[in-house]
Design a protein around this motif. Structure first.
Motif, mmCIF file in Angstrom:
data_model
loop_
_atom_site.group_PDB
_atom_site.id
_atom_site.type_symbol
_atom_site.label_atom_id
_atom_site.label_comp_id
_atom_site.label_asym_id
_atom_site.label_seq_id
_atom_site.Cartn_x
_atom_site.Cartn_y
_atom_site.Cartn_z
ATOM 1 N N MET A 182 0.852 -1.179 0.000
ATOM 2 C CA MET A 182 0.000 0.000 0.000
ATOM 3 C C MET A 182 0.897 1.243 0.000
ATOM 4 O O MET A 182 1.922 1.277 0.677
ATOM 5 C CB MET A 182 -0.873 -0.018 1.259
ATOM 6 C CG MET A 182 -1.683 1.229 1.450
ATOM 7 S SD MET A 182 -2.624 1.293 2.990
ATOM 8 C CE MET A 182 -3.753 -0.020 2.764
ATOM 9 N N ARG A 183 0.479 2.251 -0.746
ATOM 10 C CA ARG A 183 1.203 3.518 -0.792
ATOM 11 C C ARG A 183 1.183 4.185 0.578
ATOM 12 O O ARG A 183 0.224 4.053 1.327
ATOM 13 C CB ARG A 183 0.550 4.454 -1.802
ATOM 14 C CG ARG A 183 0.699 4.026 -3.238
ATOM 15 C CD ARG A 183 -0.183 4.862 -4.148
ATOM 16 N NE ARG A 183 0.002 6.282 -3.958
ATOM 17 C CZ ARG A 183 0.598 7.088 -4.840
ATOM 18 N NH1 ARG A 183 1.042 6.610 -5.960
ATOM 19 N NH2 ARG A 183 0.722 8.373 -4.590
ATOM 20 N N ILE A 184 2.247 4.931 0.893
ATOM 21 C CA ILE A 184 2.340 5.531 2.218
ATOM 22 C C ILE A 184 1.279 6.606 2.427
ATOM 23 O O ILE A 184 0.749 6.742 3.524
ATOM 24 C CB ILE A 184 3.752 6.072 2.517
ATOM 25 C CG1 ILE A 184 3.853 6.403 4.008
ATOM 26 C CG2 ILE A 184 4.085 7.259 1.643
ATOM 27 C CD1 ILE A 184 5.235 6.524 4.528
ATOM 28 N N VAL A 226 -5.613 5.794 6.052
ATOM 29 C CA VAL A 226 -6.383 4.661 6.583
ATOM 30 C C VAL A 226 -6.096 4.462 8.074
ATOM 31 O O VAL A 226 -7.000 4.190 8.855
ATOM 32 C CB VAL A 226 -6.081 3.374 5.784
ATOM 33 C CG1 VAL A 226 -6.681 2.156 6.460
ATOM 34 C CG2 VAL A 226 -6.622 3.496 4.375
ATOM 35 N N SER A 227 -4.833 4.640 8.472
ATOM 36 C CA SER A 227 -4.467 4.461 9.883
ATOM 37 C C SER A 227 -4.813 5.689 10.722
ATOM 38 O O SER A 227 -4.605 5.681 11.927
ATOM 39 C CB SER A 227 -2.975 4.164 10.000
ATOM 40 O OG SER A 227 -2.215 5.270 9.562
ATOM 41 N N SER A 260 0.488 -3.665 10.877
ATOM 42 C CA SER A 260 -0.337 -4.346 9.883
ATOM 43 C C SER A 260 -0.737 -3.363 8.796
ATOM 44 O O SER A 260 -0.702 -2.153 8.999
ATOM 45 C CB SER A 260 -1.586 -4.957 10.528
ATOM 46 O OG SER A 260 -2.444 -3.940 10.974
ATOM 47 N N ILE A 261 -1.126 -3.918 7.654
ATOM 48 C CA ILE A 261 -1.558 -3.105 6.520
ATOM 49 C C ILE A 261 -2.935 -3.596 6.104
ATOM 50 O O ILE A 261 -3.093 -4.728 5.673
ATOM 51 C CB ILE A 261 -0.569 -3.220 5.346
ATOM 52 C CG1 ILE A 261 0.814 -2.721 5.797
ATOM 53 C CG2 ILE A 261 -1.063 -2.438 4.143
ATOM 54 C CD1 ILE A 261 1.907 -2.969 4.791
ATOM 55 N N ASN A 262 -3.937 -2.737 6.276
ATOM 56 C CA ASN A 262 -5.320 -3.051 5.903
ATOM 57 C C ASN A 262 -5.792 -2.029 4.880
ATOM 58 O O ASN A 262 -5.487 -0.854 5.007
ATOM 59 C CB ASN A 262 -6.247 -2.991 7.120
ATOM 60 C CG ASN A 262 -5.762 -3.884 8.250
ATOM 61 O OD1 ASN A 262 -5.094 -4.874 8.022
ATOM 62 N ND2 ASN A 262 -6.085 -3.509 9.463
ATOM 63 N N GLU A 263 -6.573 -2.476 3.892
ATOM 64 C CA GLU A 263 -7.099 -1.556 2.885
ATOM 65 C C GLU A 263 -8.096 -0.572 3.490
ATOM 66 O O GLU A 263 -8.183 0.569 3.056
ATOM 67 C CB GLU A 263 -7.750 -2.328 1.737
ATOM 68 C CG GLU A 263 -6.761 -3.063 0.859
ATOM 69 C CD GLU A 263 -5.801 -2.127 0.136
ATOM 70 O OE1 GLU A 263 -6.228 -1.069 -0.349
ATOM 71 O OE2 GLU A 263 -4.613 -2.476 0.073
ATOM 72 N N THR A 264 -8.862 -1.032 4.460
ATOM 73 C CA THR A 264 -9.810 -0.165 5.164
ATOM 74 C C THR A 264 -9.739 -0.476 6.649
ATOM 75 O O THR A 264 -9.361 -1.585 7.040
ATOM 76 C CB THR A 264 -11.258 -0.388 4.682
ATOM 77 O OG1 THR A 264 -11.626 -1.738 4.927
ATOM 78 C CG2 THR A 264 -11.422 -0.059 3.210
ATOM 79 N N ALA A 313 -8.182 1.397 13.677
ATOM 80 C CA ALA A 313 -7.026 2.091 13.101
ATOM 81 C C ALA A 313 -5.798 2.088 14.018
ATOM 82 O O ALA A 313 -4.686 1.841 13.525
ATOM 83 C CB ALA A 313 -7.409 3.518 12.719
ATOM 84 N N PRO A 314 -5.917 2.318 15.322
ATOM 85 C CA PRO A 314 -4.706 2.324 16.155
ATOM 86 C C PRO A 314 -3.987 0.974 16.228
ATOM 87 O O PRO A 314 -2.809 0.916 16.575
ATOM 88 C CB PRO A 314 -5.225 2.722 17.538
ATOM 89 C CG PRO A 314 -6.481 3.460 17.278
ATOM 90 C CD PRO A 314 -7.069 2.804 16.058
ATOM 91 N N ALA A 315 -4.648 -0.111 15.871
ATOM 92 C CA ALA A 315 -4.003 -1.432 15.883
ATOM 93 C C ALA A 315 -3.057 -1.621 14.699
ATOM 94 O O ALA A 315 -2.309 -2.597 14.658
ATOM 95 C CB ALA A 315 -5.071 -2.521 15.881
ATOM 96 N N MET A 316 -3.093 -0.698 13.734
ATOM 97 C CA MET A 316 -2.237 -0.801 12.549
ATOM 98 C C MET A 316 -0.810 -0.347 12.815
ATOM 99 O O MET A 316 0.090 -0.617 12.026
ATOM 100 C CB MET A 316 -2.834 0.017 11.395
ATOM 101 C CG MET A 316 -4.146 -0.518 10.885
ATOM 102 S SD MET A 316 -4.860 0.501 9.593
ATOM 103 C CE MET A 316 -3.674 0.284 8.274
ATOM 104 N N TYR A 317 -0.583 0.360 13.931
ATOM 105 C CA TYR A 317 0.759 0.884 14.225
ATOM 106 C C TYR A 317 0.991 0.907 15.725
ATOM 107 O O TYR A 317 0.082 0.751 16.521
ATOM 108 C CB TYR A 317 0.925 2.294 13.629
ATOM 109 C CG TYR A 317 -0.067 3.292 14.186
ATOM 110 C CD1 TYR A 317 0.233 4.033 15.317
ATOM 111 C CD2 TYR A 317 -1.285 3.522 13.563
ATOM 112 C CE1 TYR A 317 -0.683 4.954 15.822
ATOM 113 C CE2 TYR A 317 -2.185 4.433 14.055
ATOM 114 C CZ TYR A 317 -1.872 5.143 15.185
ATOM 115 O OH TYR A 317 -2.765 6.053 15.690
#
Length: 79
Positions: free
Chosen positions: A1-3, A9-10, A62-66, A72-76
């Protein structure tokens, strides 16, 4: 996914265009290097974002499309 999309998303940055502008003005760096908006984010990358006087450093978990607002906070992880 692009930054630029990952930052949106995050919910680290509110809008994708603002994230793209931040990358273009070298306020976003990954693993110590400034990146363009098209950089492909990988799990384990360390992203640093400069917000004026403040700086935010996170690790990609993690990287999620949506993602919903509460997911969202679980992605980083903040460093």
């Amino acid at each position: 996914m692009r930054i630029d999309k990952y930052l949106k998303v995050s919910r680290l940055i509110k809008r994708r265009t603002v994230a793209g502008d931040a990358c273009g003005s070298e306020r976003v760096s990954v693993n110590g290097r400034p990146v363009k908006a098209s950089y492909q984010v990988k799990v384990g990358d360390i992203i640093e974002i400069a917000f004026g006087q403040r700086s935010l450093k996170v690790e990609v978990l993690s990287i999620n499309e949506t993602a919903k607002k509460d997911e969202a906070p679980a992605m980083y992880r903040e460093l």
